[in-house]
Design a protein around this motif. Structure first.
Motif, PDB file in Angstrom:
ATOM      1  N   HIS A  76       0.808  -1.222   0.000  1.00  8.94           N
ATOM      2  CA  HIS A  76       0.000   0.000   0.000  1.00  8.94           C
ATOM      3  C   HIS A  76       0.840   1.272   0.000  1.00  8.94           C
ATOM      4  CE1 HIS A  76      -4.031  -1.925   1.469  1.00  8.94           C
ATOM      5  NE2 HIS A  76      -3.610  -2.383   0.311  1.00  8.94           N
ATOM      6  N   HIS A  77       1.851   1.326   0.866  1.00  9.36           N
ATOM      7  CA  HIS A  77       2.657   2.553   0.935  1.00  9.36           C
ATOM      8  C   HIS A  77       3.331   2.840  -0.398  1.00  9.36           C
ATOM      9  CE1 HIS A  77       6.622   4.563   1.688  1.00  9.36           C
ATOM     10  NE2 HIS A  77       5.790   5.474   2.153  1.00  9.36           N
ATOM     11  N   GLU A  78       3.962   1.836  -0.973  1.00  5.01           N
ATOM     12  CA  GLU A  78       4.688   2.011  -2.239  1.00  5.01           C
ATOM     13  C   GLU A  78       3.758   2.447  -3.364  1.00  5.01           C
ATOM     14  OE1 GLU A  78       7.107  -0.757  -5.504  1.00  5.01           O
ATOM     15  OE2 GLU A  78       6.422  -1.609  -3.600  1.00  5.01           O
ATOM     16  N   ILE A  79       2.619   1.787  -3.497  1.00  3.54           N
ATOM     17  CA  ILE A  79       1.687   2.100  -4.589  1.00  3.54           C
ATOM     18  C   ILE A  79       0.991   3.439  -4.341  1.00  3.54           C
ATOM     19  CG2 ILE A  79      -0.367   1.343  -5.823  1.00  3.54           C
ATOM     20  CD1 ILE A  79       2.135  -0.309  -6.413  1.00  3.54           C
ATOM     21  N   ASN A  80       0.557   3.673  -3.114  1.00  2.00           N
ATOM     22  CA  ASN A  80      -0.072   4.961  -2.811  1.00  2.00           C
ATOM     23  C   ASN A  80       0.879   6.114  -3.124  1.00  2.00           C
ATOM     24  OD1 ASN A  80      -2.489   3.855  -1.915  1.00  2.00           O
ATOM     25  ND2 ASN A  80      -1.858   3.784   0.219  1.00  2.00           N
ATOM     26  N   LYS A  81       2.135   5.951  -2.746  1.00  2.00           N
ATOM     27  CA  LYS A  81       3.134   7.009  -2.985  1.00  2.00           C
ATOM     28  C   LYS A  81       3.339   7.228  -4.477  1.00  2.00           C
ATOM     29  CE  LYS A  81       7.811   8.423  -1.651  1.00  2.00           C
ATOM     30  NZ  LYS A  81       9.015   8.072  -0.841  1.00  2.00           N
ATOM     31  N   ALA A  82       3.447   6.144  -5.240  1.00  2.10           N
ATOM     32  CA  ALA A  82       3.657   6.275  -6.687  1.00  2.10           C
ATOM     33  C   ALA A  82       2.490   6.997  -7.351  1.00  2.10           C
ATOM     34  CB  ALA A  82       3.853   4.889  -7.307  1.00  2.10           C
ATOM     35  N   CYS A  83       1.275   6.676  -6.929  1.00  3.04           N
ATOM     36  CA  CYS A  83       0.087   7.315  -7.506  1.00  3.04           C
ATOM     37  C   CYS A  83       0.029   8.796  -7.161  1.00  3.04           C
ATOM     38  CB  CYS A  83      -1.177   6.611  -7.027  1.00  3.04           C
ATOM     39  SG  CYS A  83      -1.338   4.902  -7.585  1.00  3.04           S
ATOM     40  N   LEU A  84       0.314   9.124  -5.917  1.00  3.57           N
ATOM     41  CA  LEU A  84       0.304  10.530  -5.497  1.00  3.57           C
ATOM     42  C   LEU A  84       1.388  11.318  -6.229  1.00  3.57           C
ATOM     43  CD1 LEU A  84      -0.186  10.076  -1.637  1.00  3.57           C
ATOM     44  CD2 LEU A  84      -1.868  11.037  -3.232  1.00  3.57           C
ATOM     45  N   MET A  85       2.576  10.731  -6.342  1.00  2.06           N
ATOM     46  CA  MET A  85       3.678  11.433  -7.009  1.00  2.06           C
ATOM     47  C   MET A  85       3.396  11.639  -8.494  1.00  2.06           C
ATOM     48  SD  MET A  85       7.087   9.836  -5.165  1.00  2.06           S
ATOM     49  CE  MET A  85       8.176  10.974  -6.040  1.00  2.06           C
ATOM     50  N   ALA A  86       2.539  10.780  -9.054  1.00  2.00           N
ATOM     51  CA  ALA A  86       2.135  10.951 -10.458  1.00  2.00           C
ATOM     52  C   ALA A  86       1.010  11.976 -10.604  1.00  2.00           C
ATOM     53  CB  ALA A  86       1.714   9.612 -11.041  1.00  2.00           C
ATOM     54  N   GLY A  87       0.550  12.521  -9.477  1.00  2.00           N
ATOM     55  CA  GLY A  87      -0.455  13.586  -9.525  1.00  2.00           C
ATOM     56  C   GLY A  87      -1.892  13.129  -9.468  1.00  2.00           C
TER      57      GLY A  87
END
Length: 374
Positions: A76-87
Motif C-alpha cells: 500500500h505505501h509504495e503504490i499509494n506514494k507512486a500514484c500521489l507522485m504521479a499527480g
C-alpha cells in the motif's frame, strides 16, 4: 469526474467491480495487476482495458484522476506514494500503510500537493451506519455512555478458505490475511463508524495476542485477537474486540441513558438499527426485548447482494470521492480522517501484552452525515 482506475485485480477487486456496477454513470477506464494471468482474466471478464505495466498505467491517466489501490497491504505505501507522485487522487484499501510514519508521509504529501488520499472501509457511508449515527445525534437512546463493538469472525483457520474464490476465480488471500492480521483487516469497520460519530480518539488502552500460532503455513503470523478500550475526546467509552478465533459476532450496542441502540451485522448496509428502551417492571430493570426499528425515511444508496458474510457496497467510498473531486470539497474518508483511523488501528494491532496506555498524536473532526441522513 465519472471515471476511475484500479491497481490490483485480486480477490477484493471483483467485489469492487460488482459494487461499481450499481452506479451506471461511473466507468473504470483501466486496470493493472503485476500478474499477467490476472490481467488477462480480469480484463476479459469485466471488459476493462488493462495496462501492461505500472509505469504505463500511471502515464496514460490524466492528471488528477482517481485510482483505487486494491493491492496487498504490504504494497500500500509504495503504490499509494507512486500514484500521489504521479499527480493522482488515491482511494486505498485498508490500511494506508502498515507503518504510521509511512502513513504520515503519504498524508503530508497529499496535502502539500492538493490531492486527496482516502482509506477504506466505506461502510460508514452506508445506510446502517448512517441510520445509527442519526439516532445518536437525535438522542434516541439518550446520551451515549458506553459502546460495545464486536468483530469476531469465527475460528477462521478451520474454515474451508481454500475453496473461497472471487467472481473471476481469484483465491481468498489467506497468507496475507493471516500475516496482516484481523485487526488491520477488520477493526476499521467499526472504528470508522465511531470516529465518524464522535471524532478523535485521544487514548487507546489495548492488548493483542496471537493465540493460534500455527494458522499460517508460511509460519508468519500476527495477532489474531485484539481487545481495545477507546477514550474519545468527546464521546462515550468504547470497547472494541477483533478476532478470528471467537464465534462470529458483529454486534454493536450503544448504551444510553434511556435505552440501547443495537445493530447485529456490521457488513450489511441494510442491517436494521433497533432501539430497546429501558423500563422498570416491579422490582426489575430491563431493556425492552423487542426493539423499535429506526428508519431514515429517505432514499439512501444502491444495495448489493450478499456475498459470503457481507452485503456491502464497496463502491460507496470511491463514488463519494468522485463527487468530492467534482464538487471541489474534501472527501469524507480522506485526509485527517484516514490518517487518524490508521493510527488508532495500528495502536490496537501492535499493542501486545505490555504497551499499556497510548495517546494518539493525530486528530480529526466528526464526519458530516450523508445528505440523505441529516
Amino acid at each position: 469526474m465519472t471515471s476511475l482506475s484500479i491497481i490490483g485485480c485480486g480477490f477484493v477487486a471483483d467485489l469492487y467491480m460488482r459494487s461499481l456496477a450499481t452506479f451506471s454513470h461511473v466507468t473504470v477506464t483501466q486496470a493493472y495487476d503485476q500478474d499477467a494471468d490476472r490481467r488477462t482474466v480480469f480484463g476479459a471478464h469485466w471488459r476493462v482495458p488493462m495496462a501492461d505495466s505500472l509505469e504505463t498505467f500511471l502515464r496514460d491517466l490524466p492528471k488528477g484522476s482517481l485510482i483505487l489501490n486494491l493491492t496487498n497491504p504490504g504494497s500500500h505505501h509504495e503504490i499509494n506514494k507512486a500514484c500521489l507522485m504521479a499527480g493522482h487522487h488515491v482511494y486505498s484499501e485498508k490500511p494506508l500503510a502498515v507503518d504510521m510514519g509511512q502513513a504520515q508521509e503519504l498524508h503530508d504529501f497529499a496535502q502539500a500537493h492538493d490531492l486527496m488520499l482516502a482509506s477504506a472501509p466505506c461502510s460508514v457511508l452506508g445506510e446502517a451506519a448512517q441510520t445509527m449515527g442519526r439516532a445518536i445525534r437525535d438522542g434516541t437512546a439518550g446520551t451515549p455512555r458506553l459502546i460495545y463493538a464486536e468483530l469476531d469472525d469465527g475460528f477462521i483457520p478451520q474454515a474451508p478458505f481454500n475453496d473461497w474464490k472471487s467472481e473471476t476465480g481469484a483465491p481468498w488471500p489467506a497468507e496475507d490475511e493471516f500475516q496482516v492480521g484481523c485487526t488491520l483487516e477488520h477493526a476499521g469497520y467499526y472504528l470508522s463508524w465511531l470516529i465518524a460519530w464522535f471524532g478523535s480518539v485521544k487514548r487507546v488502552v489495548a492488548a493483542s495476542a496471537e493465540v493460534l500460532p500455527d494458522k499460517n503455513p508460511s509460519g508468519q503470523g500476527t495477532p489474531d485477537v485484539s481487545i481495545a478500550t477507546l477514550f474519545f475526546e468527546n464521546g462515550p467509552l468504547v470497547r472494541l474486540t477483533c478476532s478470528i478465533v471467537a464465534p462470529h459476532d458483529h454486534q454493536i450496542k450503544v448504551i444510553g441513558d434511556d435505552g440501547v441502540l443495537k445493530l447485529s451485522k456490521a457488513w450489511d448496509n441494510s442491517a436494521p438499527v433497533k432501539y430497546h428502551r429501558r423500563m422498570r417492571i416491579r422490582r426489575k430493570l430491563l431493556e425492552h426485548p423487542i426493539g423499535k426499528r429506526i428508519k431514515l425515511g429517505a432514499e439512501t444508496h444502491p444495495k448489493v447482494g450478499r456475498w459470503g458474510a457481507a452485503s456491502m457496497n464497496f463502491a460507496l467510498g470511491p463514488i463519494e470521492m468522485l463527487d468530492a473531486i467534482q464538487e471541489g470539497r474534501n472527501s469524507r474518508l480522506a485526509g485527517d480522517f484516514a490518517l487518524h483511523l490508521n493510527e488508532v488501528t495500528l495502536a490496537i494491532q501492535n499493542a501486545g501484552d505490555s504497551t499499556g496506555s497510548q495517546d494518539m498524536k493525530t486528530r480529526c473532526a466528526p464526519m458530516d452525515p450523508m445528505p440523505w441522513a441529516k
